[in-house]
Enzyme design. Sequence first.
Site: not given
Ligand code: BDP
Length: 678
Positions: A293, A367, A395
Site C-alpha cells: 500500500e 483484509d 474497521e
Molecule cells: C487495511 C486498512 C489500512 C491499513 C492496512 C494494513 O484499511 O488502513 O494500513 O489494512 O493492515 O485494512 O496495513
Amino acid sequence: MNQKNEDGYELWLRYRRVDNPDRLRQYRQAISRATVLGASETAEIIRRELGRALPALLDRAVPLSEQRPTGNALVVGTAGDLKPLGVSIPQVQRQNLGEEGFLIRSHQAGGDTWIVITGNAETTLLTGAFHFLRLLQTHQNIDNLNILSRPRIRHRLLAHWDNLDGSIERGYAGQSLWQWAELPETIDPRYHDYARACASIGLNGACLNNVNAQAQSLTTAYLEKVAALTDVFRPYGMRVYLSPVFSAPMQLGGLPTADPRDPAVTKWWQKKVDEIYRLIPDFGGFQVKANSEGQPGPQDYGANHDDGANMLAEALAPHGGILLWRAFVYDVSVDQDRAKCANKEFEPLDGKFRPNVLVQAKNGPIDFQPREPFHPLFGAMPQTPLALEVQITQEYLGQSIHLVYLADMWKEVLDADTYARGPGSTVAKIVDGSVFGHNTSCIVGVANTGSDRNWCGHHFSQANWYVFGRLAWDHQLSTETITEEWVRLTWSNDPLVLQSIKPMLHGSWPACIDYMTPLGLHHIMQEGHHYGPDPAFNSAPRQDWNCVYYHRADREGIGFDRSSSGSNAVGQYHPPLREQFGNLTTCPEKYLLWFHHVPWTHRLQSGRTLWEEMQHRYDEGVAFVEKMVDIWQGLQATIDSQRHQHVSQRLAQQLENARKWREVCLNYFGQFVSGEDT
Ligand code: BDP
C-alpha cells in the site's frame, strides 16, 4: 434496583462487594490478610492492586504486609522468596511454570491455610494476582486451589496504529493514548491504567506506532519519549515495539538509498538499533510494513522481503529483539487475484529468514473482513515462525457503533485445520510453534483503544480487547468461558444479566456477517472509511479496491471463482481443503461466494435458491439486531443508566445501519436476478 452510574473506565477491573453471601463468607474466611513478598516495583503494584481490590470485594479491611502472615491468608511471592516461609515449590513444577507461568495453590501452614500465588518472575505474580482476583470477582470456589497456567504463545502484542499527531488510523475511540508532545517529562496516569489492563489479561507487549510509519518515530527525541513509556510499562511485564519506516536511513540518515544490501544502510540500522537498546534495554523489536500500500521496502531496490527482514533482524539479534515482517502484500503484478499474492511472494522465501524473524499474516487472505477463510500462508512456510495478526478495532465490522463480539471469529481461525502436517495442524498450533517445532511465537491484535473515557468507544468493544488477551494467553480456552468471565466482570454476576448478554455476544458476529456480507461475500463496503455498504462501487484507482471486483455479480450469478477453473486460490490450501473448497457441492456455505461464482438458482442446504437464501440471511441479520435491542431494553432496571443508555443509543444506530445494509445490498444485487431465478 437502580445501579450507580458507571462510565466504563474501570473496564473489567471493577471491584465490587461480592453479593453472593455464601461466597462472601468463604472469601472472608480464606483471606484474613495478605502478604506480598519482594521489594520490586512489580511487588509494589501487586500490593496496590490487592489493597484496592480485597477490601472492596470483601467489604472489610484486609491488612497487607510483607511479613509471614498469621491466620488464613493470601501469600504472593516468587519461589525463592517463599522458601524462608516454609513453602517449597518442587523443581519440576518450577520448570513447568517456565518464564511466564503462575501457580495458585492452597497450602497448609500449621493450622492455617494460605492461598499461595507464585511463579519464577515477579511480573508473573502480577498475572497470577489478577487471575486470583478474577476468581473472586466472578464468585468462584477458592477451596483447594491448584491452578497452573502458562501462556501458549510467547509474544502477545497490541499493535497501535497511532500516528505521532495523535490521530489513529482506523481508531474509533478518540485520540491516541500517547501524549507525544508532553512526553518524556509528563507521564499521564492513564499509561499505568493501560498497562495494568493489558497485564490483567496476560498481554506482554505493545507496538506503539502505526504500521504506516513516520521516520520521526526513530529520532532520538522520540526514542526518549518511548523510553519513558517503557519505564511505565516494564513493571507490568509489557515490552515496547516500534514500526520503523523502511526508508528511515534516507529520511533521517541522509543516505541516498535504503537498499538493504548496501553496507552504509546496514550500518545505519545497526547504529539506530544500538541507540534504541541503550535507551530501552528490553526493547521488544520491530513490526514492519514494507512494499505494501505504498510503503517503501526492499523491492524498491530489486531486493526482496528476506533481504529487508534479515538486515533488520541482524541488527536486533544481539540484543534479543524480534522482527515481525508483515505479509500483507498484494502487488497486482504478482497475481490478478489479491487473495493469492501473499503466498506467492512468501512461500518461495521459506527457510531464508534469520531465526528472530516472524512473518506476520492477517487471519484471512484479503483484509480483516467480517468473515474470511483462514490465510493459506499458515501451513505453507514450515521453516518460518508465523505470527497471527487480527484486528480488534472493528474497521470493517461497524467500528465502535456496532456491537460485534469477535471471540468466535478468532476461535474459528485458531481452530481451523490447515492439514499442513496431516489432520490437527490447526492455525493455533502453527502459530504457537508446536506443529513445526519453532521456539518463538507471536500473536498481534490491532488495538481498539483510544482516549475515550471508556477506552474503546463502545462499552461492548471492551470485550474484544479482553478476549484477545485471554485467547492470546491460552487459545484452548473456550469462548463461552471467556464470555462468561467478561460479562460477570464488566456487567454483573446477576443471572438475568448473564442469560441476557451471553447470547447477544455470541449471536452478534454471525448477525453482522448476515446483514453485511453473507455466504462468503466480502469487501463490499464504502471506500475510504469502510463503514456502510457500497456494492456498486467501481471507480477506485485499482481493480482490487473496487467492490464489483470481489462480488462479480452478473445475470448468471454472484461470487469470485477461486476454484481450479477460476483463479485457483484453492490450490494454496492443503488437501483435502483444496478439493473441499474447490467443489461447489462440498464447499462450506459460509465460504460459498468467496470461492465460487454461483448461479442465482443454485439450491442451498436449506432448500432455498441462492437468491432466496441471500434475502433470508439479510433478514436474519437485521432480526438479530432487533432482538438485541429488545434484550437490552429488558436490562434497563439491572444495569446502571449511564452505560445502559450509551449502549441503547448505539444499538439503535446499529439497527438503522443493518437495515441500510440489507436495503442497499438487496436492491443492488436484485437487479441482476430475473423473475425465473427466484
Ligand atoms: C487495511 C486498512 C489500512 C491499513 C492496512 C494494513 O484499511 O488502513 O494500513 O489494512 O493492515 O485494512 O496495513
